[in-house]
Design a protein around this motif. Structure first.
Motif, PDB file in Angstrom:
ATOM      1  N   GLY A 106     -25.157 -50.189  -2.835  1.00  0.00           N
ATOM      2  CA  GLY A 106     -26.115 -49.114  -3.049  1.00  0.00           C
ATOM      3  C   GLY A 106     -27.368 -49.260  -2.222  1.00  0.00           C
ATOM      4  N   GLY A 107     -28.380 -48.505  -2.576  1.00  0.00           N
ATOM      5  CA  GLY A 107     -29.669 -48.580  -1.901  1.00  0.00           C
ATOM      6  C   GLY A 107     -29.814 -47.623  -0.744  1.00  0.00           C
ATOM      7  N   GLY A 108     -28.773 -46.876  -0.467  1.00  0.00           N
ATOM      8  CA  GLY A 108     -28.843 -45.921   0.629  1.00  0.00           C
ATOM      9  C   GLY A 108     -29.599 -44.672   0.214  1.00  0.00           C
ATOM     10  N   SER A 109     -29.741 -43.771   1.152  1.00  0.00           N
ATOM     11  CA  SER A 109     -30.432 -42.517   0.895  1.00  0.00           C
ATOM     12  C   SER A 109     -29.471 -41.363   1.142  1.00  0.00           C
ATOM     13  CB  SER A 109     -31.651 -42.400   1.801  1.00  0.00           C
ATOM     14  OG  SER A 109     -32.299 -41.179   1.585  1.00  0.00           O
ATOM     15  N   ASP A 110     -29.592 -40.310   0.359  1.00  0.00           N
ATOM     16  CA  ASP A 110     -28.747 -39.132   0.563  1.00  0.00           C
ATOM     17  C   ASP A 110     -29.114 -38.412   1.851  1.00  0.00           C
ATOM     18  OD1 ASP A 110     -27.412 -39.661  -1.799  1.00  0.00           O
ATOM     19  OD2 ASP A 110     -28.773 -38.410  -2.992  1.00  0.00           O
ATOM     20  N   ASP A 111     -30.384 -38.424   2.178  1.00  0.00           N
ATOM     21  CA  ASP A 111     -30.877 -37.772   3.395  1.00  0.00           C
ATOM     22  C   ASP A 111     -31.075 -38.842   4.473  1.00  0.00           C
ATOM     23  OD1 ASP A 111     -32.003 -36.191   5.299  1.00  0.00           O
ATOM     24  OD2 ASP A 111     -33.890 -35.839   4.215  1.00  0.00           O
ATOM     25  N   PRO A 112     -30.378 -38.757   5.606  1.00  0.00           N
ATOM     26  CA  PRO A 112     -30.513 -39.802   6.637  1.00  0.00           C
ATOM     27  C   PRO A 112     -31.886 -39.846   7.299  1.00  0.00           C
ATOM     28  CG  PRO A 112     -29.072 -38.033   7.398  1.00  0.00           C
ATOM     29  CD  PRO A 112     -29.392 -37.748   5.967  1.00  0.00           C
ATOM     30  N   ASN A 113     -32.688 -38.837   7.095  1.00  0.00           N
ATOM     31  CA  ASN A 113     -34.029 -38.815   7.688  1.00  0.00           C
ATOM     32  C   ASN A 113     -35.081 -39.463   6.796  1.00  0.00           C
ATOM     33  OD1 ASN A 113     -33.141 -37.429  10.007  1.00  0.00           O
ATOM     34  ND2 ASN A 113     -33.190 -35.505   8.858  1.00  0.00           N
ATOM     35  N   VAL A 114     -34.685 -39.850   5.581  1.00  0.00           N
ATOM     36  CA  VAL A 114     -35.627 -40.446   4.633  1.00  0.00           C
ATOM     37  C   VAL A 114     -35.279 -41.918   4.465  1.00  0.00           C
ATOM     38  CG1 VAL A 114     -36.475 -40.392   2.258  1.00  0.00           C
ATOM     39  CG2 VAL A 114     -35.900 -38.259   3.422  1.00  0.00           C
ATOM     40  N   PHE A 115     -36.265 -42.799   4.674  1.00  0.00           N
ATOM     41  CA  PHE A 115     -36.067 -44.241   4.533  1.00  0.00           C
ATOM     42  C   PHE A 115     -36.230 -44.638   3.075  1.00  0.00           C
ATOM     43  CE2 PHE A 115     -37.867 -48.549   4.389  1.00  0.00           C
ATOM     44  CZ  PHE A 115     -36.797 -49.239   4.917  1.00  0.00           C
ATOM     45  N   ASN A 116     -35.298 -45.439   2.572  1.00  0.00           N
ATOM     46  CA  ASN A 116     -35.366 -45.923   1.205  1.00  0.00           C
ATOM     47  C   ASN A 116     -35.659 -47.424   1.241  1.00  0.00           C
ATOM     48  OD1 ASN A 116     -35.107 -46.462  -1.478  1.00  0.00           O
ATOM     49  ND2 ASN A 116     -33.006 -45.765  -1.672  1.00  0.00           N
TER      50      ASN A 116
END
Length: 80
Positions: free
Chosen positions: A37-47
């Motif tokens: 986990g830890g990813g973001s649904d939007d590739p332009n947003v850094f998590n």
């Protein structure tokens, strides 16, 4: 009366070894689950959660401990 001369099939390890191996596999699986986990649904947003303590320190430590348990399970004396 027939004599059964077939050799008795034995496992490579004892019951104790297999129980320790299952514990090691569970610890390794827990480590990988905590790493996921830890990813973001939007590739332009850094998590920043991807660099959290749980994923960077705890999960890899659990995986290494699990492999250590597996090595111990292989070398443990099954007769004890």
């Amino acid at each position: 009366m027939k004599k059964d001369n077939s050799p008795k099939q034995e496992f490579l390890f004892g019951k104790r070894n297999y129980i320790i191996m299952l514990i090691g596999i569970a610890v390794i699986a827990l480590g990988f689950i905590l790493m996921a986990g830890g990813g973001s649904d939007d590739p332009n947003v850094f998590n920043p959660e991807i660099y959290g303590w749980r994923r960077i320190r705890l999960a890899p430590t659990l995986v290494i401990i699990g492999f250590g348990i597996e090595i111990y399970a292989i070398f443990a004396n099954p007769k004890k």
